[in-house]
Design a protein around this motif. Structure first.
Motif, PDB file in Angstrom:
ATOM      1  N   PRO A 250       0.816  -1.215   0.000  1.00 47.74           N
ATOM      2  CA  PRO A 250       0.000   0.000   0.000  1.00 47.74           C
ATOM      3  C   PRO A 250       0.849   1.264   0.000  1.00 47.74           C
ATOM      4  CG  PRO A 250      -0.956  -1.610   1.473  1.00 47.74           C
ATOM      5  CD  PRO A 250       0.346  -2.185   1.008  1.00 47.74           C
ATOM      6  N   VAL A 251       0.462   2.207  -0.842  1.00 49.35           N
ATOM      7  CA  VAL A 251       1.209   3.456  -1.031  1.00 49.35           C
ATOM      8  C   VAL A 251       0.385   4.612  -0.480  1.00 49.35           C
ATOM      9  CG1 VAL A 251       2.255   5.030  -2.702  1.00 49.35           C
ATOM     10  CG2 VAL A 251       2.319   2.549  -3.103  1.00 49.35           C
ATOM     11  N   GLU A 252       0.950   5.345   0.461  1.00 50.60           N
ATOM     12  CA  GLU A 252       0.219   6.463   1.054  1.00 50.60           C
ATOM     13  C   GLU A 252       0.528   7.757   0.314  1.00 50.60           C
ATOM     14  OE1 GLU A 252      -0.828   8.533   5.367  1.00 50.60           O
ATOM     15  OE2 GLU A 252       0.613   6.871   5.260  1.00 50.60           O
ATOM     16  N   PHE A 253      -0.513   8.511   0.030  1.00 50.29           N
ATOM     17  CA  PHE A 253      -0.412   9.840  -0.566  1.00 50.29           C
ATOM     18  C   PHE A 253      -0.735  10.857   0.517  1.00 50.29           C
ATOM     19  CE2 PHE A 253      -2.877  13.456  -2.126  1.00 50.29           C
ATOM     20  CZ  PHE A 253      -2.026  14.008  -3.068  1.00 50.29           C
ATOM     21  N   SER A 254      -0.063  11.998   0.468  1.00 51.11           N
ATOM     22  CA  SER A 254      -0.377  13.024   1.462  1.00 51.11           C
ATOM     23  C   SER A 254      -0.181  14.419   0.887  1.00 51.11           C
ATOM     24  CB  SER A 254       0.501  12.860   2.707  1.00 51.11           C
ATOM     25  OG  SER A 254       1.870  13.029   2.367  1.00 51.11           O
ATOM     26  N   SER A 284     -23.057  19.783   3.663  1.00 51.21           N
ATOM     27  CA  SER A 284     -22.359  18.507   3.452  1.00 51.21           C
ATOM     28  C   SER A 284     -21.586  18.501   2.140  1.00 51.21           C
ATOM     29  CB  SER A 284     -23.356  17.347   3.479  1.00 51.21           C
ATOM     30  OG  SER A 284     -24.324  17.486   2.455  1.00 51.21           O
ATOM     31  N   VAL A 285     -22.095  19.227   1.132  1.00 52.63           N
ATOM     32  CA  VAL A 285     -21.383  19.314  -0.147  1.00 52.63           C
ATOM     33  C   VAL A 285     -20.034  19.994   0.053  1.00 52.63           C
ATOM     34  CG1 VAL A 285     -21.445  20.272  -2.484  1.00 52.63           C
ATOM     35  CG2 VAL A 285     -23.535  19.357  -1.459  1.00 52.63           C
ATOM     36  N   VAL A 286     -20.039  21.078   0.815  1.00 53.23           N
ATOM     37  CA  VAL A 286     -18.796  21.814   1.069  1.00 53.23           C
ATOM     38  C   VAL A 286     -17.812  20.959   1.851  1.00 53.23           C
ATOM     39  CG1 VAL A 286     -17.801  23.824   2.217  1.00 53.23           C
ATOM     40  CG2 VAL A 286     -19.932  24.052   0.935  1.00 53.23           C
ATOM     41  N   LEU A 287     -18.296  20.279   2.885  1.00 57.64           N
ATOM     42  CA  LEU A 287     -17.402  19.450   3.692  1.00 57.64           C
ATOM     43  C   LEU A 287     -16.798  18.316   2.863  1.00 57.64           C
ATOM     44  CD1 LEU A 287     -19.355  19.160   7.066  1.00 57.64           C
ATOM     45  CD2 LEU A 287     -17.400  20.617   6.539  1.00 57.64           C
ATOM     46  N   ARG A 288     -17.617  17.664   2.047  1.00 58.73           N
ATOM     47  CA  ARG A 288     -17.105  16.536   1.264  1.00 58.73           C
ATOM     48  C   ARG A 288     -16.235  16.990   0.099  1.00 58.73           C
ATOM     49  NH1 ARG A 288     -22.076  13.926   2.851  1.00 58.73           N
ATOM     50  NH2 ARG A 288     -21.490  12.233   4.255  1.00 58.73           N
ATOM     51  N   MET A 289     -16.323  18.275  -0.265  1.00 58.75           N
ATOM     52  CA  MET A 289     -15.460  18.756  -1.329  1.00 58.75           C
ATOM     53  C   MET A 289     -13.992  18.617  -0.937  1.00 58.75           C
ATOM     54  SD  MET A 289     -15.237  19.725  -4.387  1.00 58.75           S
ATOM     55  CE  MET A 289     -16.987  19.965  -4.749  1.00 58.75           C
ATOM     56  N   ALA A 290     -13.697  18.645   0.363  1.00 63.43           N
ATOM     57  CA  ALA A 290     -12.316  18.444   0.809  1.00 63.43           C
ATOM     58  C   ALA A 290     -11.809  17.080   0.374  1.00 63.43           C
ATOM     59  CB  ALA A 290     -12.221  18.593   2.323  1.00 63.43           C
ATOM     60  N   VAL A 291     -12.635  16.043   0.539  1.00 63.88           N
ATOM     61  CA  VAL A 291     -12.249  14.692   0.125  1.00 63.88           C
ATOM     62  C   VAL A 291     -12.130  14.621  -1.390  1.00 63.88           C
ATOM     63  CG1 VAL A 291     -12.997  12.278   0.038  1.00 63.88           C
ATOM     64  CG2 VAL A 291     -13.232  13.578   2.155  1.00 63.88           C
ATOM     65  N   HIS A 292     -13.068  15.241  -2.110  1.00 58.85           N
ATOM     66  CA  HIS A 292     -13.008  15.225  -3.576  1.00 58.85           C
ATOM     67  C   HIS A 292     -11.724  15.896  -4.065  1.00 58.85           C
ATOM     68  CE1 HIS A 292     -16.982  13.663  -3.671  1.00 58.85           C
ATOM     69  NE2 HIS A 292     -17.612  14.791  -3.416  1.00 58.85           N
ATOM     70  N   ILE A 293     -11.391  17.043  -3.475  1.00 59.30           N
ATOM     71  CA  ILE A 293     -10.190  17.767  -3.902  1.00 59.30           C
ATOM     72  C   ILE A 293      -8.945  16.923  -3.654  1.00 59.30           C
ATOM     73  CG2 ILE A 293      -8.696  19.729  -3.305  1.00 59.30           C
ATOM     74  CD1 ILE A 293     -11.253  21.404  -2.946  1.00 59.30           C
ATOM     75  N   GLU A 294      -8.873  16.271  -2.490  1.00 59.22           N
ATOM     76  CA  GLU A 294      -7.678  15.474  -2.203  1.00 59.22           C
ATOM     77  C   GLU A 294      -7.622  14.235  -3.098  1.00 59.22           C
ATOM     78  OE1 GLU A 294      -4.932  14.073   1.577  1.00 59.22           O
ATOM     79  OE2 GLU A 294      -6.788  15.197   1.903  1.00 59.22           O
ATOM     80  N   ARG A 295      -8.766  13.648  -3.412  1.00 58.79           N
ATOM     81  CA  ARG A 295      -8.769  12.521  -4.347  1.00 58.79           C
ATOM     82  C   ARG A 295      -8.250  12.962  -5.722  1.00 58.79           C
ATOM     83  NH1 ARG A 295     -14.497   9.927  -2.489  1.00 58.79           N
ATOM     84  NH2 ARG A 295     -13.698   8.042  -1.500  1.00 58.79           N
ATOM     85  N   ILE A 296      -8.730  14.094  -6.194  1.00 60.73           N
ATOM     86  CA  ILE A 296      -8.289  14.588  -7.506  1.00 60.73           C
ATOM     87  C   ILE A 296      -6.795  14.877  -7.484  1.00 60.73           C
ATOM     88  CG2 ILE A 296      -8.485  16.517  -9.132  1.00 60.73           C
ATOM     89  CD1 ILE A 296     -11.493  16.629  -8.348  1.00 60.73           C
ATOM     90  N   ALA A 297      -6.313  15.494  -6.407  1.00 53.98           N
ATOM     91  CA  ALA A 297      -4.878  15.769  -6.281  1.00 53.98           C
ATOM     92  C   ALA A 297      -4.074  14.475  -6.290  1.00 53.98           C
ATOM     93  CB  ALA A 297      -4.610  16.556  -5.000  1.00 53.98           C
ATOM     94  N   MET A 298      -4.583  13.441  -5.621  1.00 47.43           N
ATOM     95  CA  MET A 298      -3.901  12.145  -5.575  1.00 47.43           C
ATOM     96  C   MET A 298      -3.816  11.519  -6.965  1.00 47.43           C
ATOM     97  SD  MET A 298      -4.618   8.887  -3.045  1.00 47.43           S
ATOM     98  CE  MET A 298      -6.382   8.884  -3.282  1.00 47.43           C
ATOM     99  N   ILE A 299      -4.905  11.589  -7.730  1.00 43.59           N
ATOM    100  CA  ILE A 299      -4.911  11.023  -9.086  1.00 43.59           C
ATOM    101  C   ILE A 299      -3.921  11.772  -9.971  1.00 43.59           C
ATOM    102  CG2 ILE A 299      -6.313  10.685 -11.156  1.00 43.59           C
ATOM    103  CD1 ILE A 299      -8.732  10.362  -9.200  1.00 43.59           C
ATOM    104  N   LEU A 300      -3.928  13.093  -9.894  1.00 39.86           N
ATOM    105  CA  LEU A 300      -3.001  13.897 -10.706  1.00 39.86           C
ATOM    106  C   LEU A 300      -1.552  13.569 -10.363  1.00 39.86           C
ATOM    107  CD1 LEU A 300      -4.813  17.360 -10.536  1.00 39.86           C
ATOM    108  CD2 LEU A 300      -4.565  15.939 -12.575  1.00 39.86           C
ATOM    109  N   THR A 301      -1.255  13.484  -9.078  1.00 42.21           N
ATOM    110  CA  THR A 301       0.120  13.198  -8.651  1.00 42.21           C
ATOM    111  C   THR A 301       0.551  11.799  -9.081  1.00 42.21           C
ATOM    112  OG1 THR A 301      -0.003  14.717  -6.772  1.00 42.21           O
ATOM    113  CG2 THR A 301       1.654  12.979  -6.660  1.00 42.21           C
ATOM    114  N   ALA A 302      -0.349  10.831  -8.977  1.00 35.93           N
ATOM    115  CA  ALA A 302      -0.015   9.470  -9.390  1.00 35.93           C
ATOM    116  C   ALA A 302       0.233   9.405 -10.895  1.00 35.93           C
ATOM    117  CB  ALA A 302      -1.131   8.507  -9.000  1.00 35.93           C
TER     118      ALA A 302
END
Length: 419
Positions: A250-254, A284-302
């Motif tokens: 498993p590879v951790e992104f941060s 809830s949309v605003v709060l979950r946008m944090a997870v969406h943004i980090e997921r997108i950043a993780m995909i771009l970095t990978a």
């Protein structure tokens, strides 16, 4: 470096996503694919489709979020809402991106599946899957009898929560579903899947709205000249990334500490006025946008970091987000939240057109809402400057507020809002 706009600036900018991202700032692997798009709408659809599909091909990659350090994986769920003939077909290039991965490691789950069939296939694939359906009517027609089951399963999968079934002759559980979903269709088809703003799936499902129609003349040209070669190369690269991650521990992104602070500050300061306009259900949309943004950043970095040959047996080091990928992800989140606000307004309203209209935020109202009840001129100028608004413009707006009875001057350089 790309410039990330504050949502309050949207009144003066177009709401397309890809227009604000330089092609050179995207991972090299997807740059040639993006060049196949012919219009602003196609570029947005293609970008979100590629990110969603790519995230489905990244096993063993995760980040930790929240006080409990819960693991989140790079699985996006996205619905592209558009009218007929708006060019949604370009999203199908995402299916080609995962084609080689799917040959070696079954991944794609047909949208035209009964709920038991969907569940069994996801279970056979150890919780990994990618649903790609370019005809929303297939989803709404097939899922009509089990829409509640699908809605619940997709909502749980978005949070990687166990999906369980208990029948007289069949009991099983998928402990950690990692499911990516890309759907395209009209607003009525979207509404069938997300029937109300109280439905928990709304905040978990990224929504992209595309208005307009594809030019008739473009149907007689070859917009994707060389696309077979482009997609064949990209599919091979995607397979190598998937293979490297699959064989790795498993590879951790941060995010970096500064990026984490920036994300928190961004959510706390950028969207209060939007929530006040739409109500608490949009919180809830605003709060979950944090997870969406980090997921997108993780995909771009990978995509950027792992698109190189790996020696057999090489372990992949933890991935740290670059400032460029974070800025790109934040920009995408800023735009998508306005698309989701448009869908929110229509779900909550009486009218149901085929495609909701995206309404830019009122920049003046946003600025006023962010000011304290009593404020100095220097506070006004500082807040305006943080949003890219000139001191001269802010001063003129303050004069307008006073004339309209929204603000009163009570001593030199000091003002208070009128409740």
């Amino acid at each position: 470096m790309i410039q990330v706009s504050h949502p309050a600036m949207e009144a003066d900018q177009d709401l397309h996503i890809a227009n604000h991202i330089e092609s050179a700032n995207l991972p090299a692997m997807i740059q040639p694919i993006m060049s196949l798009a012919q219009s602003d709408g196609e570029r947005d659809m293609l970008l979100m489709s590629l990110l969603t599909a790519a995230g489905s091909c990244m096993p063993n990659l995760y980040f930790r979020y929240g006080l409990t350090g819960k693991r989140y994986y790079p699985n996006l769920q996205c619905f592209i809402v558009g009218s007929a003939a708006c060019g949604k077909g370009i999203a199908n290039l995402a299916l080609e991106l995962v084609s080689k991965v799917n040959e070696a490691l079954p991944l794609v789950i047909a949208g035209d599946s009964s709920y038991p069939g969907f569940y069994r296939q996801l279970e056979r694939q150890n919780g990994h899957g990618y649903i790609h359906e370019s005809e929303g009517s297939v989803i709404t027609d097939v899922w009509r009898s089990s829409v509640t089951s699908y809605n619940t399963a997709l909502r749980k999968a978005a949070e990687h929560e166990p999906i369980t079934r208990n029948r007289a002759n069949d009991s099983s559980s998928i402990p950690c579903p990692q499911l990516s979903v890309l759907l395209t269709g009209t607003f009525s088809q979207y509404r069938a899947l997300v029937p109300s703003i109280e439905n928990g799936y709304f905040s978990r499902l990224l929504t992209l709205i595309v208005n307009g129609h594809q030019a008739f003349s473009s149907r007689y040209v070859e917009p994707a000249a060389g696309s077979n070669t482009v997609m064949a190369v990209a599919a091979e690269q995607m397979f190598k990334i998937c293979q490297a991650l699959y064989k790795s521990q498993p590879v951790e992104f941060s995010l970096t500490p500064d990026q984490r602070t920036r994300l928190g500050n961004h959510l706390e300061t950028a969207y209060p006025a939007l929530m006040s306009q739409l109500g608490e259900n949009f919180h809830s949309v605003v709060l979950r946008m944090a997870v969406h943004i980090e997921r997108i950043a993780m995909i771009l970095t990978a995509l950027r970091t792992l698109s190189f040959p790996f020696k057999e047996g090489t372990e992949i080091d933890p991935l740290v987000c670059s400032d460029l990928d974070y800025a790109t992800a934040e920009l995408i989140g800023n735009k998508l939240i306005l698309h989701m606000a448009a869908a929110y307004r229509m779900i909550n309203g009486a009218e149901q057109p085929s495609v909701p209209k995206i309404q830019p935020l009122d920049q003046r109202a946003m600025l006023l809402s962010l000011l304290p009840d009593e404020f100095e001129s220097k506070t006004l100028i500082a807040e305006a400057s943080s949003q890219g608004i000139s001191a001269r413009t802010a001063t003129r707006w303050n004069e307008d507020w006073q004339q309209n009875g929204l603000v009163q001057k009570f001593k030199y350089g000091w003002y208070k809002k009128v409740v």
